[in-house]
Design a protein around this motif. Structure first.
Motif, short mmCIF file in Angstrom:
data_model
loop_
_atom_site.label_atom_id
_atom_site.label_comp_id
_atom_site.label_asym_id
_atom_site.label_seq_id
_atom_site.Cartn_x
_atom_site.Cartn_y
_atom_site.Cartn_z
N VAL A 128 107.15 -16.01 -21.83
CA VAL A 128 105.87 -16.05 -22.55
C VAL A 128 104.84 -15.15 -21.88
O VAL A 128 104.08 -14.44 -22.56
N GLU A 129 104.81 -15.14 -20.56
CA GLU A 129 103.88 -14.27 -19.84
C GLU A 129 104.13 -12.80 -20.16
O GLU A 129 103.20 -12.00 -20.24
N LYS A 130 105.39 -12.44 -20.35
CA LYS A 130 105.73 -11.03 -20.60
C LYS A 130 105.62 -10.64 -22.06
O LYS A 130 105.13 -9.55 -22.39
N LYS A 167 97.13 -25.33 -22.52
CA LYS A 167 97.86 -24.59 -21.48
C LYS A 167 99.37 -24.72 -21.67
O LYS A 167 100.13 -24.08 -20.95
N VAL A 217 108.59 -19.84 -19.26
CA VAL A 217 107.18 -19.54 -18.98
C VAL A 217 107.01 -18.07 -18.65
O VAL A 217 106.05 -17.42 -19.10
N SER A 218 107.94 -17.50 -17.90
CA SER A 218 107.85 -16.07 -17.58
C SER A 218 108.10 -15.21 -18.81
O SER A 218 107.52 -14.12 -18.94
N GLN A 223 102.45 -21.20 -28.27
CA GLN A 223 101.32 -21.67 -27.47
C GLN A 223 100.65 -22.82 -28.20
O GLN A 223 100.35 -22.73 -29.41
N GLY A 245 104.51 -12.87 -24.81
CA GLY A 245 103.56 -13.58 -25.65
C GLY A 245 104.24 -14.60 -26.55
O GLY A 245 105.44 -14.83 -26.49
N HIS A 255 110.49 -26.41 -15.68
CA HIS A 255 110.37 -25.57 -16.87
C HIS A 255 111.72 -25.45 -17.57
O HIS A 255 112.76 -25.57 -16.92
N ASN A 276 106.98 -26.02 -20.38
CA ASN A 276 106.42 -25.92 -19.03
C ASN A 276 106.28 -27.29 -18.36
O ASN A 276 105.84 -27.38 -17.21
#
Length: 437
Positions: A29-31, A382, A26-27, A308, A33, A17, A347
């Protein structure tokens, strides 16, 4: 991909990544957006300190001012203040933000080709360090207000020296046909200087020019220095003008794609210093203090935007379109003046390149295209697309076209993330609206 695009703390981690500021994208984006602007604070600090140190190593009196139109917000102003930079603002809104950040007033320089009465008054009330006066209308207003208030103010006169930088027409500002400044070649600059020197509360410290943006050589800067110092010698003999400050603006280029070859910061600065020293000696002027105004070159390649991946459209033997959840609302530059960017799948950094995609934004505009013909691994929804070097004029020029909320801004440093600007909500879009019925 070209590893030169991995500036600052960016690297490929063990998960394959993209990592920035010690944090996996990636983390992030997870937190937070997507779309998401991410700034590498360590990279910004490195750029700031390199500009300053180059002057200090040469023992040159100088001011480095952050040209904040590149990216303005409370947090970036606080960071620049902590790094002891001066600040270039161009509007009442930028000035207000600087005041909210408790920016030292004497370090603020106010630019702009059409400063309103309220903006001038606000700057006088805050007792800023310098007005960069752009035209006769502003000079007259400033004279009237300072007489009314019996308030001393320092100014630089913005001069268009007739120097054209090798850049896009929309971001070239030093040529004769420009909306900015007093023209040197037709005598307006001399007329303005003569008037300013007669104004009782105006201290004309020197001259300012800005020849363009995204400049990869120093010839234009050197030519502008030659012209302004030669004229200053003439004006000293005619009017007793003493050039204490020479502000050569900014415009230092950065790498957006592998084709861009910007000079090191030290080369830009040392070439400027050399030219000012040589020409000052030749025309027998005391060495002025040198001011510069980097903006893009401080924050541009310290920023990335994460998206995304969404829909795809394959036109056989023509083009593969890959859509993202942002576009011209968070980066207008490709549509506005054909700016070039490149990107990667954050990613899947070192996966095999299998396809060529054209990256389409989600706005209802055929011109909402972010990158043409980008080689990537075979992508699906994804995946996360990271676009490099979006730290300048991304958020600053963002809009709500199609009623799309603006993305958040996150600062990252040493494994820590700070939310500098929250994501707009749909409710935010309605906040200032009034119902007709």
């Amino acid at each position: 991909m070209d590893k030169r695009l991995l500036t600052g703390t960016m690297k490929i981690n063990k998960a394959n990544h993209l990592e920035i500021g010690g944090i996996d994208t990636v983390s992030l984006v997870e937190k937070y957006g997507t779309p998401l602007y991410v700034y590498d604070v360590s990279q910004i600090k490195y750029k700031v300190r390199t500009f300053k140190k180059t002057f200090q190593d040469r023992n040159i009196a100088a001011q480095v001012a952050y040209a904040s139109k590149a990216f303005s917000c409370l947090a970036i102003y606080q960071l620049m203040a902590k790094e002891e930079l001066s600040l270039d603002v161009v509007s009442g809104g930028e000035l207000y933000t600087a005041i909210q950040a408790n920016y030292p007033s004497k370090k603020i320089h106010f630019h702009g080709n059409n400063k309103s009465d309220s903006e001038i008054i606000a700057a006088l009330d805050y007792d800023i360090g310098c007005f960069v006066v752009d035209n006769f209308h502003e000079l007259k207003k400033l004279n009237e207000y300072t007489i009314q208030r019996k308030q001393k103010v320092s100014i630089l006169l913005r001069v268009t020296p007739g120097v054209e930088a090798h850049t896009h027409d929309y971001i070239t500002t030093g040529q004769t046909d420009s909306k900015f400044g007093f023209d040197l070649n037709n005598g307006q600059a001399q007329q303005a200087l003569q008037s300013a020197l007669e104004m009782p509360y105006i201290d004309t410290m020197g001259l300012h020019c800005h020849i363009g943006s995204q400049i990869f050589e120093t010839d234009g800067f050197r030519l502008a220095v030659d012209k302004l110092l030669t004229e200053s010698k003439k004006w000293q003999e005619l009017f007793g003008f003493h050039l204490r400050v020479l502000n050569v603006g900014g415009g230092f280029g950065i790498r957006y794609t592998a084709e861009d070859e910007p000079l090191p910061i030290e080369d830009y600065v040392n070439n400027l210093i050399d030219e000012v020293q040589i020409v000052s000696a030749n025309v027998q002027l005391p060495m002025p203090e040198i001011w510069i105004e980097p903006g893009r070159s401080l924050v541009g390649d310290a920023g990335i935007t994460l998206y995304q991946v969404g829909s795809q459209k394959v036109i056989p033997d023509v083009r593969n379109y890959l859509a993202i959840d942002g576009g011209m609302t968070d980066n207008i530059r490709p549509a506005l003046y054909d700016a070039k960017y490149t990107g990667v799948l954050a990613n899947r950094m070192e996966d095999k390149i299998e396809e060529t995609y054209s990256i389409a934004g989600k706005c209802c505009e055929s011109g909402d295209m972010l990158i043409w013909d980008l080689p990537l691994p075979k992508a699906d929804d994804k995946d996360i697309l990271a676009v490099f070097s979006t730290g300048a004029y991304g958020y600053a020029m963002a809009s709500n076209y199609n009623r799309i909320p603006r993305p958040p801004v996150v600062f990252v440093e040493n494994g820590q993330a700070f939310l500098a600007i929250k994501r707009e909500s749909y409710a935010d879009l309605m906040r200032l609206e009034c119902s007709l019925y």
